[in-house]
Motif scaffolding. Structure first.
Motif, PDB file in Angstrom:
ATOM      1  N   VAL A 250       0.849  -1.196   0.000  1.00 40.04           N
ATOM      2  CA  VAL A 250       0.000   0.000   0.000  1.00 40.04           C
ATOM      3  C   VAL A 250       0.887   1.249   0.000  1.00 40.04           C
ATOM      4  CG1 VAL A 250      -1.753   1.294   1.257  1.00 40.04           C
ATOM      5  CG2 VAL A 250      -1.863  -1.199   1.179  1.00 40.04           C
ATOM      6  N   ARG A 251       1.971   1.183   0.775  1.00 39.53           N
ATOM      7  CA  ARG A 251       2.843   2.352   0.883  1.00 39.53           C
ATOM      8  C   ARG A 251       3.442   2.703  -0.478  1.00 39.53           C
ATOM      9  NH1 ARG A 251       7.065   0.545   4.039  1.00 39.53           N
ATOM     10  NH2 ARG A 251       5.525   0.279   5.656  1.00 39.53           N
ATOM     11  N   TRP A 252       3.931   1.695  -1.174  1.00 38.84           N
ATOM     12  CA  TRP A 252       4.547   1.991  -2.473  1.00 38.84           C
ATOM     13  C   TRP A 252       3.524   2.462  -3.499  1.00 38.84           C
ATOM     14  CZ3 TRP A 252       9.258   3.303  -2.971  1.00 38.84           C
ATOM     15  CH2 TRP A 252      10.250   2.744  -2.147  1.00 38.84           C
ATOM     16  N   GLU A 253       2.325   1.912  -3.404  1.00 31.47           N
ATOM     17  CA  GLU A 253       1.280   2.382  -4.316  1.00 31.47           C
ATOM     18  C   GLU A 253       1.053   3.876  -4.087  1.00 31.47           C
ATOM     19  OE1 GLU A 253      -2.416   0.311  -3.970  1.00 31.47           O
ATOM     20  OE2 GLU A 253      -3.435   1.598  -5.428  1.00 31.47           O
ATOM     21  N   SER A 254       1.012   4.249  -2.817  1.00 35.36           N
ATOM     22  CA  SER A 254       0.821   5.651  -2.457  1.00 35.36           C
ATOM     23  C   SER A 254       1.979   6.505  -2.974  1.00 35.36           C
ATOM     24  CB  SER A 254       0.712   5.745  -0.937  1.00 35.36           C
ATOM     25  OG  SER A 254       0.630   7.072  -0.525  1.00 35.36           O
ATOM     26  N   VAL A 255       3.183   5.973  -2.801  1.00 39.65           N
ATOM     27  CA  VAL A 255       4.359   6.729  -3.241  1.00 39.65           C
ATOM     28  C   VAL A 255       4.313   6.930  -4.759  1.00 39.65           C
ATOM     29  CG1 VAL A 255       6.871   6.655  -3.484  1.00 39.65           C
ATOM     30  CG2 VAL A 255       5.809   6.077  -1.299  1.00 39.65           C
ATOM     31  N   ILE A 256       3.922   5.884  -5.484  1.00 36.08           N
ATOM     32  CA  ILE A 256       3.845   6.021  -6.947  1.00 36.08           C
ATOM     33  C   ILE A 256       2.870   7.134  -7.321  1.00 36.08           C
ATOM     34  CG2 ILE A 256       3.087   4.906  -9.084  1.00 36.08           C
ATOM     35  CD1 ILE A 256       4.202   2.322  -8.056  1.00 36.08           C
ATOM     36  N   MET A 257       1.684   7.124  -6.685  1.00 35.89           N
ATOM     37  CA  MET A 257       0.700   8.164  -7.011  1.00 35.89           C
ATOM     38  C   MET A 257       1.262   9.542  -6.684  1.00 35.89           C
ATOM     39  SD  MET A 257      -3.120   6.804  -6.349  1.00 35.89           S
ATOM     40  CE  MET A 257      -3.048   6.252  -4.672  1.00 35.89           C
ATOM     41  N   ALA A 258       1.899   9.637  -5.507  1.00 32.81           N
ATOM     42  CA  ALA A 258       2.453  10.932  -5.096  1.00 32.81           C
ATOM     43  C   ALA A 258       3.536  11.386  -6.075  1.00 32.81           C
ATOM     44  CB  ALA A 258       3.022  10.844  -3.685  1.00 32.81           C
ATOM     45  N   VAL A 259       4.380  10.445  -6.486  1.00 28.34           N
ATOM     46  CA  VAL A 259       5.475  10.821  -7.375  1.00 28.34           C
ATOM     47  C   VAL A 259       4.950  11.214  -8.757  1.00 28.34           C
ATOM     48  CG1 VAL A 259       7.558   9.996  -8.533  1.00 28.34           C
ATOM     49  CG2 VAL A 259       7.220   9.534  -6.117  1.00 28.34           C
ATOM     50  N   ILE A 260       3.914  10.497  -9.228  1.00 25.98           N
ATOM     51  CA  ILE A 260       3.316  10.881 -10.515  1.00 25.98           C
ATOM     52  C   ILE A 260       2.809  12.318 -10.430  1.00 25.98           C
ATOM     53  CG2 ILE A 260       1.352  10.515 -12.062  1.00 25.98           C
ATOM     54  CD1 ILE A 260       1.607   7.580 -11.632  1.00 25.98           C
ATOM     55  N   GLY A 261       2.029  12.591  -9.373  1.00 28.16           N
ATOM     56  CA  GLY A 261       1.496  13.942  -9.199  1.00 28.16           C
ATOM     57  C   GLY A 261       2.612  14.973  -9.156  1.00 28.16           C
ATOM     58  N   THR A 262       3.665  14.636  -8.408  1.00 24.44           N
ATOM     59  CA  THR A 262       4.771  15.573  -8.242  1.00 24.44           C
ATOM     60  C   THR A 262       5.508  15.805  -9.555  1.00 24.44           C
ATOM     61  OG1 THR A 262       5.022  14.701  -6.028  1.00 24.44           O
ATOM     62  CG2 THR A 262       6.807  16.065  -6.870  1.00 24.44           C
ATOM     63  N   LEU A 263       5.794  14.701 -10.252  1.00 22.61           N
ATOM     64  CA  LEU A 263       6.547  14.824 -11.500  1.00 22.61           C
ATOM     65  C   LEU A 263       5.795  15.682 -12.515  1.00 22.61           C
ATOM     66  CD1 LEU A 263       8.242  11.400 -12.249  1.00 22.61           C
ATOM     67  CD2 LEU A 263       9.255  13.582 -11.568  1.00 22.61           C
ATOM     68  N   ILE A 264       4.490  15.376 -12.676  1.00 21.80           N
ATOM     69  CA  ILE A 264       3.715  16.165 -13.634  1.00 21.80           C
ATOM     70  C   ILE A 264       3.691  17.617 -13.185  1.00 21.80           C
ATOM     71  CG2 ILE A 264       1.494  16.444 -14.790  1.00 21.80           C
ATOM     72  CD1 ILE A 264       1.014  13.517 -14.464  1.00 21.80           C
ATOM     73  N   GLY A 265       3.515  17.807 -11.862  1.00 18.78           N
ATOM     74  CA  GLY A 265       3.512  19.161 -11.318  1.00 18.78           C
ATOM     75  C   GLY A 265       4.816  19.882 -11.606  1.00 18.78           C
ATOM     76  N   LEU A 266       5.920  19.158 -11.416  1.00 12.71           N
ATOM     77  CA  LEU A 266       7.227  19.767 -11.663  1.00 12.71           C
ATOM     78  C   LEU A 266       7.379  20.129 -13.130  1.00 12.71           C
ATOM     79  CD1 LEU A 266       9.677  17.592  -9.523  1.00 12.71           C
ATOM     80  CD2 LEU A 266       9.126  19.991  -9.208  1.00 12.71           C
ATOM     81  N   VAL A 267       6.981  19.205 -14.001  1.00 14.87           N
ATOM     82  CA  VAL A 267       7.122  19.458 -15.436  1.00 14.87           C
ATOM     83  C   VAL A 267       6.309  20.683 -15.832  1.00 14.87           C
ATOM     84  CG1 VAL A 267       6.557  18.572 -17.726  1.00 14.87           C
ATOM     85  CG2 VAL A 267       7.686  17.096 -16.053  1.00 14.87           C
ATOM     86  N   ILE A 268       5.037  20.698 -15.401  1.00 12.06           N
ATOM     87  CA  ILE A 268       4.184  21.837 -15.758  1.00 12.06           C
ATOM     88  C   ILE A 268       4.723  23.119 -15.142  1.00 12.06           C
ATOM     89  CG2 ILE A 268       1.900  22.869 -15.434  1.00 12.06           C
ATOM     90  CD1 ILE A 268       0.674  20.232 -15.798  1.00 12.06           C
ATOM     91  N   GLY A 269       5.039  23.027 -13.842  1.00 12.37           N
ATOM     92  CA  GLY A 269       5.492  24.225 -13.126  1.00 12.37           C
ATOM     93  C   GLY A 269       6.776  24.779 -13.707  1.00 12.37           C
ATOM     94  N   ILE A 270       7.751  23.888 -13.874  1.00 13.12           N
ATOM     95  CA  ILE A 270       9.048  24.360 -14.397  1.00 13.12           C
ATOM     96  C   ILE A 270       8.878  24.884 -15.812  1.00 13.12           C
ATOM     97  CG2 ILE A 270      11.377  23.640 -15.076  1.00 13.12           C
ATOM     98  CD1 ILE A 270      11.304  21.671 -12.734  1.00 13.12           C
ATOM     99  N   GLY A 271       8.139  24.131 -16.619  1.00 14.68           N
ATOM    100  CA  GLY A 271       7.925  24.541 -18.007  1.00 14.68           C
ATOM    101  C   GLY A 271       7.308  25.927 -18.072  1.00 14.68           C
ATOM    102  N   LEU A 272       6.274  26.096 -17.260  1.00 13.38           N
ATOM    103  CA  LEU A 272       5.564  27.367 -17.250  1.00 13.38           C
ATOM    104  C   LEU A 272       6.479  28.501 -16.797  1.00 13.38           C
ATOM    105  CD1 LEU A 272       2.740  28.122 -17.886  1.00 13.38           C
ATOM    106  CD2 LEU A 272       2.155  27.916 -15.489  1.00 13.38           C
ATOM    107  N   ALA A 273       7.204  28.212 -15.709  1.00 15.25           N
ATOM    108  CA  ALA A 273       8.086  29.252 -15.166  1.00 15.25           C
ATOM    109  C   ALA A 273       9.177  29.605 -16.168  1.00 15.25           C
ATOM    110  CB  ALA A 273       8.696  28.786 -13.852  1.00 15.25           C
ATOM    111  N   LEU A 274       9.705  28.583 -16.848  1.00 23.20           N
ATOM    112  CA  LEU A 274      10.730  28.857 -17.853  1.00 23.20           C
ATOM    113  C   LEU A 274      10.162  29.749 -18.945  1.00 23.20           C
ATOM    114  CD1 LEU A 274      12.610  25.454 -18.317  1.00 23.20           C
ATOM    115  CD2 LEU A 274      13.286  27.475 -17.028  1.00 23.20           C
ATOM    116  N   ALA A 275       8.934  29.434 -19.352  1.00 24.23           N
ATOM    117  CA  ALA A 275       8.306  30.229 -20.399  1.00 24.23           C
ATOM    118  C   ALA A 275       8.107  31.666 -19.940  1.00 24.23           C
ATOM    119  CB  ALA A 275       6.971  29.606 -20.797  1.00 24.23           C
ATOM    120  N   ILE A 276       7.597  31.824 -18.710  1.00 25.74           N
ATOM    121  CA  ILE A 276       7.333  33.184 -18.216  1.00 25.74           C
ATOM    122  C   ILE A 276       8.638  33.965 -18.076  1.00 25.74           C
ATOM    123  CG2 ILE A 276       6.457  34.567 -16.288  1.00 25.74           C
ATOM    124  CD1 ILE A 276       4.521  32.279 -15.706  1.00 25.74           C
TER     125      ILE A 276
END
Lengths: 249, 879
Positions: B799-825
């Motif tokens: 269960v813990r690793w399943e949770s970590v995977i979900m958290a990491v997916i959310g984080t990675l996408i967040g990082l990609v969007i956030g960094i991408g956006l910030a780089l653009a701005i």
């Protein structure tokens, strides 16, 4: 069926004065009532009885899934009542195999992974040769990469039997293993289990209410109201059916 | 049907409670903020009216400049007006009020109170007219001599000062003083209330000396004779005033001051509220997801209802009723806990300034907002799942349907891909400088990417789970493999759960990257452009230091160049008419009073420089014109800005200064590289002295080089000796000075991060919720695993690793969007010359990722515990 006539040389599992009470006071139900039974090594036993006779309770307690109110259960020489939760888990993993009526497999794992699941859980190295033999015996060689959802009901049960055998447990408990199958597939599964006993000396205890299934066993124990009421060696479907009628099912 | 919905809600109350918590947090935060804001508003109103309630009239300048973040700067009143006002028959007494800045230095040599955004440190004059005194003396006596001071009781308490002690006062304009503490003051009847400001009170001549503004008052207050009304007093005073002054009633003044404070509170409230809204938005994702899962799990039950004759509308209705119940409950619980939070914050704020006793102010508005937000967000979020429920056919009751396995449509992939392409194209066009404003293109691109992420989330969730989970079987055996496959088995569910986290992480990374870019820009320009050996700095405060220090340093033998920097603001009013409302007697006085004379021209920041030396210690790039020609009445401007404004050397621009009025200055010099891209107008100090308000006549920095015969170390030692007298100034290397300037952003950033963590916290509850619901759904499977020998620890691991995977997916996408956006701005901003370019705070982003993984672990604790506690027999026997 030579094994059937041979008297058991040693005892694989044993219940001694087993009592299981559900609830308390007026609503208390004695599922097992001072029941004692022995299941010999290399023997294929069937437990039969009408609904509520305690046959499933007996199996759950013997397999370490449930605990007795009173009395003892032994697997090999081990007294289950003295085991901790962790030790019970380990016992189920190493010494017991299970075949349930349905939902036998983990849907996210493929057939191969389901078969080796108990050993993978133990993290121990296992005998590839034996696993191969088991896979060939149940005829699943070309289905190993498939997930349960891609297998038929019969194939799923075969995987379940293979899993139960793969870890070479001291005893396999089967709970209505053919209950959800058509009769042809059912016979196939029963044949596999029979050959496990005959060819590999596997001990099997099977709960069933199907006289046809019971006829594959060496010995049938009849339960009613939490006690053993009769026993039958070398059963046939007809004799079992007669007995069941007699017991009033 | 209502009964069925109610029963169903009750039967699943546990699930609904966890679902509701997501909304409760957002609502709590919002109502807490609103209540706190109302409470602060009430407190400030009463403190302000306490302070000024005996004023009948206030005489002040009409010249005023509004500051960008609330507040205003007003021109001063000449001292002789006091006598003129006192002479008016309707006036019983009048007194000039000096308000300047002066810092109280603690016994440890550090400034007591804030030199930044916090409550100000103010210097007042003691007024002998009881009605016109601001505050009440609670101990001791008023200042009578030049060496005496009265402090507010809270500051004295903080600094450990008793009456008779010597107190050091530092004026940013005139230097360091020592006074004897003779009394304590405070607001309210007993002088035991405070707004949190640091107050020091002196005799009038002394305060003039300290703040360096002799013979000037901020305003003059007057009290009328018994019979005259406030209006009558004002009317009597007005004729004796010169045209640039006005008189307003005491009541109007109180109202105006309350509004000024209110603006500030409102600004803070709005700021915090934004984050509450983000939390609610994240909560909406979780409600949507939870209802989707619950409905998927109840497909059979709904099918049965349909089979026995329930209509689609009725099914839809039953789900909506459940949502209404959850939303109402969440609104009410959020309201109650919001009040609790406001209580807690109130006591926290109470340690800074005096709040009225009793409960926080709860207005009907706060209550309404809490309930409505809880209700609407929940119901709207549940609508899509409810519609899905209504589509369930009666046959679902009898067929075996696998839960939540609806396949992902081709349309989704096509649409999502199209969005990514459009977004990419828009970004490319924007950043390749082919369109007019790059920021607009970036905005469109960002919007496309956000929607694309919502659309494509479920498509990429499964492959991402498998890739991220690749090392898990090796790490955690069967548990790891199960975790990976479980995360991949319901892509929509995983995607929606991760999305909640993505929002918070994306916002955090946008802020982090932008902040890092701005900081890097500041540090870069200071290290690359400054050729000075040392900088005497005001230590990152909002105030400069005494210019006398600069003069003394300039006179040192070991110092070659000492070039000061000052800052102020002015409005560019070229070609804009200025209305000065003359005493328009037709209008009620109260309306007239608040009328500022300044036009709405934008406020520009001005840097005061010494033209002789500045360009020798700062590389301002290419100069057009001669620095020597930058004399009084001239100004310099960044080349890019001059081009934008269509200005050429020799052109005249009109500036409006509060104290200096409207002044025409001539562009004498352009340069290509500003030290600070937000401050591009440079004024020679000679003009700065003339036009900037007195409180800005202090040095923010002094750029120092060694004299020919001295080593850098000698110069530093000499400069440090001079600076030692002032706690406001310190000597830095140029690079450190840049870091210090950059660090001024840190406080604000800290608050923003903290508030964004709220959204992340809500997202974690979403993970808890999804896991709990999934585990409930997998009861039988878990029972099987336990039966064949999976230990509790192994199950928890899965269960813990399943949770970590979900958290990491959310984080990675967040990082990609956030960094991408910030780089653009940041790239877009650098195209507009605001920034030199993007800069990635790698360490911070790595920390965010690790924290998110750990958060995944934390989110799994409860669901994993539940899974592990599962009774094997019940699980197997469950039909």
């Amino acid at each position: 069926m030579t094994a059937a006539t041979t008297a058991p040389t040693s005892i694989a599992a044993q219940a001694v004065h087993a009592t299981k009470v559900y609830g308390s006071g007026d609503t208390a139900v004695r599922a097992l009532d001072d029941l004692s039974a022995e299941f010999g090594t290399g023997q294929y036993s069937a437990i039969m009885g009408p609904s509520g006779s305690g046959k499933s309770t007996l199996m759950h307690c013997m397999a370490g899934l449930d605990t007795l109110t009173d009395g003892q259960v032994f697997i090999g020489g081990t007294d289950l009542s003295e085991l901790s939760e962790k030790e019970l888990t380990q016992l189920r993993r190493e010494k017991v195999g299970f075949v349930f009526q349905a939902f036998n497999l983990v849907p996210t794992l493929d057939a191969q992974e389901n078969i080796t699941l108990p050993m993978d859980l133990g993290g121990s190295a296992y005998d590839d040769g034996w696993v191969d033999t088991v896979i060939d015996t149940v005829g699943l060689r070309d289905r190993l990469e498939h997930r349960p959802a891609e297998l038929s009901g019969g194939q799923q049960q075969r995987v379940a039997v293979a899993r139960a055998m793969a870890s070479r447990p001291e005893i396999i408990f089967a709970d209505e293993p053919t209950g959800n199958l058509d009769s042809k597939t059912g016979h196939e599964i029963l044949d596999f289990m029979r050959s496990a006993v005959d060819d590999f000396g596997q001990t099997i205890v099977m709960v069933t209410h199907d006289p046809m299934a019971a006829s594959y066993s060496d010995r049938v124990v009849f339960l009613a109201d939490g006690r053993i009421v009769d026993e039958m060696l070398e059963p046939t479907a007809e004799r079992v059916l007669d007995k069941m009628k007699q017991l009033g099912e | 049907m209502l009964r069925i919905a109610l029963k169903s809600a009750l039967a699943h109350k546990r699930r609904l409670i966890t679902t509701g918590i997501a909304i409760v947090i957002g609502v709590t935060f919002m109502t807490g903020t609103l209540i706190l804001s109302d409470t602060l508003g009430t407190a400030i109103d009463s403190l302000v009216s306490d302070a000024y309630d005996e004023y009948d009239a206030v005489i002040r300048s009409k010249e005023v400049q509004t500051l960008p973040f609330g507040g205003e700067i007003r021109a001063t009143v000449p001292a002789e007006i006091e006598a003129a006002v006192s002479a008016v028959p309707e006036v019983k007494a009048a007194a000039g009020n000096v308000e300047g800045f002066a810092f109280v230095i603690g016994k440890d040599g550090e400034v007591l109170g804030s030199t930044g955004l916090g409550p100000p440190s103010l210097a007042f004059n003691w007024i002998d007219v009881p009605e016109l005194q601001v505050g009440t003396l609670s101990e001791g006596r008023p200042p009578e001599n030049d060496d005496e001071v009265v402090l507010d009781f809270r500051t004295a308490e903080k600094g450990g000062f008793r009456i008779g002690d010597t107190v050091t006062i530092e004026s940013p304009n005139t230097g360091t003083y020592e006074f004897e503490l003779v009394g304590l003051t405070g607001l309210g009847e007993a002088g035991d209330e405070t707004t949190g400001s640091t107050i020091s009170v002196y005799t009038l001549p002394t305060v003039w000396r300290v703040v360096g503004q002799p013979n000037k008052f901020q305003y003059i207050s007057a009290v009328g004779t018994g019979g005259a009304s406030q209006e009558e007093v004002v009317e009597a005073i007005t004729p004796v005033l010169p045209p640039d002054l006005e008189a307003i009633t005491g009541a109007a003044y109180v109202k105006e001051q309350q509004e000024l404070f209110g603006q500030f509170v409102g600004l803070i409230t709005t700021f915090i509220l934004v984050f509450g809204i983000i939390a609610v938005f994240v909560g909406a994702f979780i409600i949507y997801n939870s209802f989707s899962i619950i409905i998927a799990q109840r497909t059979r039950e709904m099918g049965l209802l349909r089979a026995v004759g329930a209509g689609r509308g009725q099914i839809l209705g039953s789900v909506v009723i459940e949502a209404v119940l959850v939303g109402l409950a969440a609104g009410i619980v959020g309201l109650v806990s919001g009040i609790g939070i406001a209580f807690a914050l109130k006591s926290l704020m109470g340690s800074f300034f005096t709040l009225p006793p009793g409960p926080p102010t709860i207005t009907p508005d706060s209550v309404l907002v809490a309930i409505l937000v809880g209700l609407l967000v929940t119901v709207v979020s549940a609508l899509i799942p409810a519609r899905r429920a209504a589509k369930i056919t009666p046959i679902a009751a009898i067929t075996e349907v696998e839960v939540d396995s609806s396949s992902l449509s081709r349309g989704r992939k096509v649409f999502g891909t199209a969005l990514v392409v459009t977004g990419g194209l828009s970004l490319y066009l924007g950043l390749s400088d082919t369109l007019g404003n790059p920021l607009t293109a970036v905005g469109i691109g960002a919007a496309c990417f956000f929607i694309a992420f919502a659309v494509l989330g479920p498509v990429i969730a499964a492959p991402m789970s498998r890739v991220l989970g690749k090392p898990l079987p090796a790490l955690a055996g069967v548990s790891g493999r199960l975790a990976r496959e479980n995360a991949a088995r319901n892509p929509k569910r995983t995607a929606a759960t991760a999305a909640a986290l993505t929002i918070g992480v994306a916002l955090i990374s946008v802020i982090a990257v932008m902040a890092a870019s701005f900081k890097a820009d500041i540090v870069d320009s200071t290290t690359n452009q400054m050729t000075a050996d040392y900088v005497v700095s005001s230590g990152g405060s909002f105030f400069g230091f005494n210019p006398a220090i600069s003069e003394e340093i300039a006179g040192l033998d070991s110092v070659g160049i000492a070039s000061p920097l000052r800052y102020t603001g002015a409005q560019i009013t070229t070609g804009i008419g200025m209305e000065v409302p003359e005493g328009d007697t037709d209008q009620p006085l109260s309306e007239q009073s608040g009328e500022p004379t300044a036009v709405d021209a934008p406020l520009e920041f001005l840097q005061g420089i010494d033209p002789e030396t500045y360009f020798e210690v700062v590389d301002a790039g290419e100069l057009v014109g001669d620095p020597g020609s930058l004399t009084d009445g001239k100004f310099a401007l960044a080349e890019a800005r001059a081009e934008e404004e269509g200005l050429e050397i020799g052109d005249k621009v009109e500036f409006y200064f509060v104290e200096g009025g409207r002044v025409e200055l001539e562009l004498a010099l352009t340069y290509s590289e500003p030290l600070d891209p937000t401050t591009v107008y440079y004024l020679p100090l000679s003009s700065f002295e003339k036009y900037a308000s007195p409180q800005f006549r202090n040095d923010f920095a002094l750029l120092v080089t060694s004299a020919g015969g001295s080593t850098r170390a000698e110069t530093k030692a000499d400069v440090e000796e001079v600076v030692a007298v002032s706690p406001m100034a310190e000597v830095k290397d140029p690079a450190d000075w840049g870091e210090e300037q950059a660090a001024m952003l840190n406080g604000l950033l800290g608050v923003i991060y903290l508030l964004l963590l709220l959204a992340v916290g809500v997202a974690l509850i979403g993970i808890v919720n999804t896991l709990t619901l999934s585990i409930f759904e997998r009861t039988r499977e878990l029972g099987l695993l336990r039966a064949v020998g999976m230990s509790r620890a192994q199950l928890r691991t899965a269960v813990r690793w399943e949770s970590v995977i979900m958290a990491v997916i959310g984080t990675l996408i967040g990082l990609v969007i956030g960094i991408g956006l910030a780089l653009a701005i940041t790239t877009a901003l650098s195209l507009q010359d605001f920034l030199s370019g993007p800069s990635l705070p790698v360490v911070q982003l790595v920390v965010v990722s690790i924290l998110a993984g750990l958060a995944g672990v934390a989110a799994s604790i409860w669901p994993a515990g539940r899974a592990a506690r599962l009774n094997v027999l019940d699980a197997i026997a469950m039909e």
